[in-house]
Scaffold this active site. Sequence first.
Site: not given
Length: 311
Positions: A10, A31-32, A145, A175
Site C-alpha cells: 500500500g 498484502d492481498n 473504518y 498523510t
Amino acid sequence: MRVLITGGAGFIGSHLCDRFLAEGHEVIAMDNLLTGSKQNIAHLAGHERFQFIEHNVSEPIQLDTPVDFVLHFASPASPIDYLKFPIETMKVGAYGTFNTLEIAKQYGARYLLASTSEVYGDPLEHPQKETYAGNVSTIGPRSVYDEAKRFAEAMTMSYHREYGVDTRIVRIFNTYGPRMRLDDGRVVPNFIGQALRGEPLTVYGDGKQTRCFQYVDDLLEGVFRLLNADYHEPVNIGTTHEISVLEFAEIVNEIANNAAGIVMMPNKRIEGDPQTRKPDTRLAHELLGWSPKVALVDGLAKTLNYFREVL
Ligand code: UDP
C-alpha cells in the site's frame, strides 16, 4: 531484525518496506492487493532481504520464520475504498488485528498498530488530544473504518494487558505523498490529478472544512521513533499546520501552474465528513522528540512529480 509489514504494497506500507530495508532489516510484506498495488514494491523485486506474500491478513497467518516486529498497516483507508469494501474493512480491523497480534504473541515480537485520526470521528474537541474519546457514529457509513480501528486499538491494548505483548499504537492524521492511488478519491490525488490534466479542482461543500496534511516521510520518522520508544498508549502523528480545503486547492493550483481554477460542488460525500481535524502533537514531541520537517509546498512538489510520471 525481521519485520512483517501488513499492507506492505500500500501507500504507507510500501514506504515502510523501503525504510526498514534501508536500515538493514529483513522485510516480509504481506498484502492481498485489494487496494494496494504490486507497482508500489516493484523496485524491491529480487532484493535479497525482501519477500512479498500475497495473503489476506483477515485469514489466519502461518509464517515459516520468526519475526521481531509486526506492523499492521493493512486496510482500505480512503472513504471511497472503505465504502466500496465495508466488510473487508471491518474484517481487516478485527480479524486482521487479531491474527497479527497472535503472530506477535507467538514470536515475542514488538507490535505496532496503524490507527487513525478517524477514531475521533467528527471531533468536538479541537485540536484532538490522545485522551479525547471521539464523536463517532456506530452505524454511519464511515463507521466501518472508524469502529474497526477503534476495535483494533481495544484489541491491541487487550493483548498488551492480558499477554504482555509489546505493543504500540500510532494514530495517523492525513498523510500524502508518492504512491497514493490516483483514483482513491482522496483530496490530494483528486486535486493533483485534476491540476495535471488542466481541469478545475473540485472543492466539496463550502471548502471551509479543515485538514492538516503531513508528508509521508514525516510520518515514517514518527512511526520509527514510536517503535523504539517504550510507550503503549496511542500517539498522534500529524502536522498542526491546519488549512481549509479551499486554501489547499489554491496552493495545489499554484504549484501545478493550473489556470483552470476551482469548482465548488455540493458535498456529496458521505455524512460525517469531519468539519475540522487537527492533531495535538505535544505527546509525540515530548515522548519522541518528533516534529514534522517537510513544508507543504515541498511535499506537494515531490508528490506532483510522482503523479506526473504516473499519468
Ligand atoms: N474533498 C474535496 N474535493 C475532493 C476530494 C475531497 O473537497 O475532490 C474534501 C473532502 O470533502 C474532505 C477533505 O477534502 O472534507 C479531505 O478528504 P479526504 O478524502 O482526502 O480525507 P478525509 O480527511 O476526509 O478522510
